[in-house]
Motif scaffolding. Structure first.
Motif, PDB file in Angstrom:
ATOM      1  N   ARG A   1       0.843  -1.206   0.000  1.00 21.49           N
ATOM      2  CA  ARG A   1       0.000   0.000   0.000  1.00 21.49           C
ATOM      3  C   ARG A   1       0.870   1.244   0.000  1.00 21.49           C
ATOM      4  O   ARG A   1       0.663   2.171  -0.789  1.00 21.49           O
ATOM      5  CB  ARG A   1      -0.928   0.017   1.215  1.00 21.49           C
ATOM      6  CG  ARG A   1      -1.837   1.262   1.261  1.00 21.49           C
ATOM      7  CD  ARG A   1      -2.644   1.346   2.552  1.00 21.49           C
ATOM      8  NE  ARG A   1      -1.833   1.254   3.747  1.00 21.49           N
ATOM      9  CZ  ARG A   1      -1.085   2.254   4.248  1.00 21.49           C
ATOM     10  NH1 ARG A   1      -1.038   3.419   3.634  1.00 21.49           N
ATOM     11  NH2 ARG A   1      -0.379   2.087   5.352  1.00 21.49           N
ATOM     12  N   ARG A   2       1.884   1.288   0.871  1.00 24.32           N
ATOM     13  CA  ARG A   2       2.773   2.454   0.936  1.00 24.32           C
ATOM     14  C   ARG A   2       3.537   2.652  -0.373  1.00 24.32           C
ATOM     15  O   ARG A   2       3.699   3.764  -0.852  1.00 24.32           O
ATOM     16  CB  ARG A   2       3.752   2.310   2.092  1.00 24.32           C
ATOM     17  CG  ARG A   2       3.113   2.507   3.440  1.00 24.32           C
ATOM     18  CD  ARG A   2       4.142   2.412   4.533  1.00 24.32           C
ATOM     19  NE  ARG A   2       3.524   2.559   5.835  1.00 24.32           N
ATOM     20  CZ  ARG A   2       4.198   2.800   6.932  1.00 24.32           C
ATOM     21  NH1 ARG A   2       5.524   2.888   6.903  1.00 24.32           N
ATOM     22  NH2 ARG A   2       3.570   2.928   8.087  1.00 24.32           N
ATOM     23  N   TYR A   3       3.998   1.559  -0.952  1.00 28.73           N
ATOM     24  CA  TYR A   3       4.735   1.627  -2.212  1.00 28.73           C
ATOM     25  C   TYR A   3       3.852   2.213  -3.311  1.00 28.73           C
ATOM     26  O   TYR A   3       4.256   3.117  -4.043  1.00 28.73           O
ATOM     27  CB  TYR A   3       5.224   0.225  -2.601  1.00 28.73           C
ATOM     28  CG  TYR A   3       6.030   0.212  -3.872  1.00 28.73           C
ATOM     29  CD1 TYR A   3       7.413   0.335  -3.836  1.00 28.73           C
ATOM     30  CD2 TYR A   3       5.410   0.067  -5.106  1.00 28.73           C
ATOM     31  CE1 TYR A   3       8.161   0.329  -5.005  1.00 28.73           C
ATOM     32  CE2 TYR A   3       6.144   0.056  -6.280  1.00 28.73           C
ATOM     33  CZ  TYR A   3       7.518   0.190  -6.225  1.00 28.73           C
ATOM     34  OH  TYR A   3       8.241   0.189  -7.383  1.00 28.73           O
TER      35      TYR A   3
ATOM     36  N   GLU B   1       1.078   4.017  -3.017  1.00 25.48           N
ATOM     37  CA  GLU B   1       0.757   5.420  -2.744  1.00 25.48           C
ATOM     38  C   GLU B   1       1.922   6.328  -3.132  1.00 25.48           C
ATOM     39  O   GLU B   1       1.726   7.370  -3.754  1.00 25.48           O
ATOM     40  CB  GLU B   1       0.410   5.621  -1.268  1.00 25.48           C
ATOM     41  CG  GLU B   1      -0.954   5.098  -0.893  1.00 25.48           C
ATOM     42  CD  GLU B   1      -1.238   5.211   0.601  1.00 25.48           C
ATOM     43  OE1 GLU B   1      -0.338   5.633   1.367  1.00 25.48           O
ATOM     44  OE2 GLU B   1      -2.365   4.855   0.997  1.00 25.48           O
ATOM     45  N   ARG B   2       3.108   5.933  -2.763  1.00 24.52           N
ATOM     46  CA  ARG B   2       4.294   6.747  -3.048  1.00 24.52           C
ATOM     47  C   ARG B   2       4.510   6.893  -4.543  1.00 24.52           C
ATOM     48  O   ARG B   2       4.744   7.988  -5.047  1.00 24.52           O
ATOM     49  CB  ARG B   2       5.502   6.093  -2.408  1.00 24.52           C
ATOM     50  CG  ARG B   2       6.789   6.818  -2.623  1.00 24.52           C
ATOM     51  CD  ARG B   2       7.861   6.160  -1.782  1.00 24.52           C
ATOM     52  NE  ARG B   2       9.159   6.539  -2.241  1.00 24.52           N
ATOM     53  CZ  ARG B   2      10.246   5.851  -2.017  1.00 24.52           C
ATOM     54  NH1 ARG B   2      10.177   4.732  -1.329  1.00 24.52           N
ATOM     55  NH2 ARG B   2      11.401   6.250  -2.457  1.00 24.52           N
ATOM     56  N   HIS B   3       4.410   5.794  -5.268  1.00 21.46           N
ATOM     57  CA  HIS B   3       4.658   5.854  -6.698  1.00 21.46           C
ATOM     58  C   HIS B   3       3.482   6.428  -7.467  1.00 21.46           C
ATOM     59  O   HIS B   3       3.675   7.047  -8.517  1.00 21.46           O
ATOM     60  CB  HIS B   3       5.073   4.478  -7.215  1.00 21.46           C
ATOM     61  CG  HIS B   3       6.459   4.136  -6.771  1.00 21.46           C
ATOM     62  ND1 HIS B   3       6.730   3.634  -5.526  1.00 21.46           N
ATOM     63  CD2 HIS B   3       7.650   4.287  -7.381  1.00 21.46           C
ATOM     64  CE1 HIS B   3       8.033   3.472  -5.397  1.00 21.46           C
ATOM     65  NE2 HIS B   3       8.611   3.862  -6.505  1.00 21.46           N
ATOM     66  N   ASP B   4       2.282   6.247  -6.980  1.00 23.27           N
ATOM     67  CA  ASP B   4       1.114   6.841  -7.616  1.00 23.27           C
ATOM     68  C   ASP B   4       1.189   8.359  -7.479  1.00 23.27           C
ATOM     69  O   ASP B   4       0.902   9.086  -8.421  1.00 23.27           O
ATOM     70  CB  ASP B   4      -0.169   6.293  -6.996  1.00 23.27           C
ATOM     71  CG  ASP B   4      -1.410   6.673  -7.782  1.00 23.27           C
ATOM     72  OD1 ASP B   4      -1.356   6.627  -9.025  1.00 23.27           O
ATOM     73  OD2 ASP B   4      -2.422   7.016  -7.158  1.00 23.27           O
ATOM     74  N   GLU B   5       1.602   8.853  -6.302  1.00 20.34           N
ATOM     75  CA  GLU B   5       1.751  10.290  -6.097  1.00 20.34           C
ATOM     76  C   GLU B   5       2.820  10.860  -7.019  1.00 20.34           C
ATOM     77  O   GLU B   5       2.655  11.940  -7.583  1.00 20.34           O
ATOM     78  CB  GLU B   5       2.089  10.595  -4.638  1.00 20.34           C
ATOM     79  CG  GLU B   5       0.925  10.383  -3.693  1.00 20.34           C
ATOM     80  CD  GLU B   5       1.309  10.481  -2.224  1.00 20.34           C
ATOM     81  OE1 GLU B   5       2.465  10.843  -1.924  1.00 20.34           O
ATOM     82  OE2 GLU B   5       0.445  10.190  -1.389  1.00 20.34           O
ATOM     83  N   ALA B   6       3.912  10.129  -7.207  1.00 22.09           N
ATOM     84  CA  ALA B   6       4.968  10.578  -8.109  1.00 22.09           C
ATOM     85  C   ALA B   6       4.441  10.642  -9.545  1.00 22.09           C
ATOM     86  O   ALA B   6       4.731  11.586 -10.283  1.00 22.09           O
ATOM     87  CB  ALA B   6       6.180   9.654  -8.017  1.00 22.09           C
TER      88      ALA B   6
END
Length: 76
Positions: free
Chosen positions: A34-36, A38-43
């Motif tokens: 989930r964190r991965y 979210e982080r890459h989706d935001e990027a």
């Protein structure tokens, strides 16, 4: 549902962390994924916004140039 293969060392480390935290390996893996994402989706979204703003700026510049040409061509 998703199945993930881990090498034995990583799986052992994951199991140790899960025991220490009183959580399941699946729970920890789910949180990590989930964190991965979210982080890459935001990027991805930030890059899409940057490209959109750059394209809009280019369009504004082209429109300004069109006006400059029209003004220069009009009789005074």
């Amino acid at each position: 549902m998703l199945g993930v293969r881990l090498d034995s060392e990583l799986e052992e480390r994951l199991a140790a962390v899960a025991r220490t935290q009183g959580r399941s390996k699946s729970d920890i893996a789910r949180e990590a994924v989930r964190r991965y994402v979210e982080r890459h989706d935001e990027a991805f979204l930030a890059e899409a916004k940057r490209q959109s703003l750059a394209a809009a700026a280019q369009d504004r510049h082209a429109i300004d140039e069109d006006w400059d040409v029209m003004i220069a061509a009009s009789p005074t």
